[in-house]
Design an enzyme around this catalytic site. Structure first.
Site, PDB file in Angstrom:
ATOM      1  N   LYS A 189       0.814  -1.331  -0.013  1.00 49.73           N
ATOM      2  CA  LYS A 189       0.052   0.160   0.002  1.00 49.73           C
ATOM      3  C   LYS A 189       0.825   1.317  -0.084  1.00 49.73           C
ATOM      4  O   LYS A 189       0.481   2.515  -0.448  1.00 49.73           O
ATOM      5  CB  LYS A 189      -1.069  -0.129   1.199  1.00 49.73           C
ATOM      6  N   ASP A 242      -5.951  -0.072   4.846  1.00 47.89           N
ATOM      7  CA  ASP A 242      -4.963   0.721   5.039  1.00 47.89           C
ATOM      8  C   ASP A 242      -4.472   1.320   3.912  1.00 47.89           C
ATOM      9  O   ASP A 242      -3.651   2.683   3.902  1.00 47.89           O
ATOM     10  CB  ASP A 242      -3.677  -0.399   5.420  1.00 47.89           C
ATOM     11  N   THR A 246      -3.736   5.757   3.898  1.00 47.25           N
ATOM     12  CA  THR A 246      -2.469   6.128   3.406  1.00 47.25           C
ATOM     13  C   THR A 246      -2.378   7.111   2.150  1.00 47.25           C
ATOM     14  O   THR A 246      -1.567   7.602   2.070  1.00 47.25           O
ATOM     15  CB  THR A 246      -1.479   4.751   3.200  1.00 47.25           C
ATOM     16  N   ARG A 253       3.591   9.530   5.572  1.00 45.71           N
ATOM     17  CA  ARG A 253       4.942  10.014   4.754  1.00 45.71           C
ATOM     18  C   ARG A 253       5.448   9.584   3.400  1.00 45.71           C
ATOM     19  O   ARG A 253       5.836  10.310   2.782  1.00 45.71           O
ATOM     20  CB  ARG A 253       6.108   9.687   5.659  1.00 45.71           C
ATOM     21  N   VAL A 277      11.766   7.672   7.305  1.00 42.66           N
ATOM     22  CA  VAL A 277      12.026   6.648   6.363  1.00 42.66           C
ATOM     23  C   VAL A 277      10.565   6.389   5.586  1.00 42.66           C
ATOM     24  O   VAL A 277       9.351   6.378   6.090  1.00 42.66           O
ATOM     25  CB  VAL A 277      12.248   5.219   7.121  1.00 42.66           C
TER      26      VAL A 277
END
Length: 336
Positions: A189, A242, A246, A253, A277
């Site tokens: 994902k 998810d 996201t 991020r 990260v």
């Protein structure tokens, strides 16, 4: 009360540490970086990763690996995917036979193409390895915002034990035996979220994002089925759930990095700007290799790789996705 060691003092590890403390458990947070532990002990807050979440004195922070591991019933492995194997090697000598390790990272190891649970089990074969995944930004979990996740283990009794440990009035947990599918959904994902962010950076709209989410879960599912995962997992919390959060949230991020790339940043510049990260960058190469290994068509993953690593312009990547050969959406539905 369960004695829990959280391995990793980043946003997700700390968010879960607060949740588990609030559930009445004895929580100790470990980091491989002593300076990070010293700062947490001094300020009770990680201002960079989880600002505004202040930890009570009853949550302990400790850099002594042997002490944290041997004094815990359950370990939460909450490090970024590139560091899963190295962290597992550090703690392995102290892990007891049958000790629980819950992997909450999301990624695929680029060289071996193993899931993070497979990497953990390889390095710590004496442990009972589980996975926790789902639409769960640390920034919200740490503040007690209602969230739902899924735990995967090979054994139902182990899953139920961990389910009871995590469950609260703000954190609902389902259980599943499909560890592989949960790991694949959580890792891939992030690649689709990069694509969604790139589309945002290019100034595209909701139609584009909806298309990327829908066709993205189709790609993830195709690969997951080819690898032996269960179809239902990808329509659940660790799959489409998810993926939605996201691709849509600025907490992500991966989406933030994608937006910068869509605006013209290089991959390195975008990762430096996000200052955390960006898992999707690492997962993109692994996803492409897995698609080739299992002979699965993954056009979004292919275009993301070309944009990230081959210098292709994001606009050209979108154009090539739109101009692919005409397809039937659901190939197993019969015409009448």
């Amino acid at each position: 009360m369960v004695k829990i060691g959280v391995l990793g003092a980043g946003s997700w590890g700390l968010g879960l540490a607060m949740l588990l403390h609030n559930n009445g458990h004895d929580v100790t947070v470990w980091s491989v970086f002593p300076d990070e532990i010293n700062e947490l002990n001094a300020t009770r807050e990680n201002k960079k990763c989880l600002p505004g979440v202040i930890f009570p004195e009853s949550v302990k922070f400790c850099a002594d690996t042997e002490k944290v591991v041997t004094e815990s019933d359950v370990l939460i492995l909450a490090v970024a995917s590139p560091y899963t194997r190295s962290t597992a090697k550090i703690v392995a000598p102290y892990v007891k036979e049958g000790q629980y390790i819950v992997n909450v990272g999301k990624g695929i190891e680029e060289e071996s193409l193993k899931t993070l649970c497979e990497v953990t089990k390889e390095e710590i074969p004496q442990a009972v390895v589980a996975v926790l995944s789902g639409p769960s930004h640390a920034e919200e979990v740490g503040r007690g915002i209602p969230t739902t996740c899924v735990i995967g283990t090979a054994n139902k009794k182990d899953a139920e034990y961990l389910q009871n440990m995590f469950m609260s009035n703000v954190f609902r947990v389902y259980i599943s035996p499909d560890v592989l599918g949960i790991c694949i959904g959580g890792a891939l994902k992030n690649v689709i979220a990069l694509a969604a962010g790139i589309a945002d950076g290019l100034g595209y709209g909701d139609n584009t994002k909806a298309a990327l989410i829908t066709r993205g879960i189709a790609e993830i599912t195709r690969l997951g089925l080819a690898m032996g995962a269960d179809f239902a997992t990808f329509s659940g919390l660790s799959g489409i759930g998810d993926l939605i959060v996201t691709c849509a949230s600025m907490h992500s991020r991966n989406r933030r990095a994608g937006i910068l790339i869509g605006k013209g940043y290089t991959t390195k510049e975008a990762m430096d700007e996000v200052q955390m990260v960006v898992e999707g960058v690492y997962a993109a190469k692994a996803a492409k290799k897995l698609a080739e290994k299992y002979n699965v068509e993954m056009p979004i993953v292919e275009q993301v790789n070309q944009v990230l690593f081959d210098g292709k312009s994001p606009a050209d990547g979108v154009k090539d996705l739109m101009l692919r050969d005409k397809k039937i959406e659901a190939g197993n539905v019969e015409w009448h």
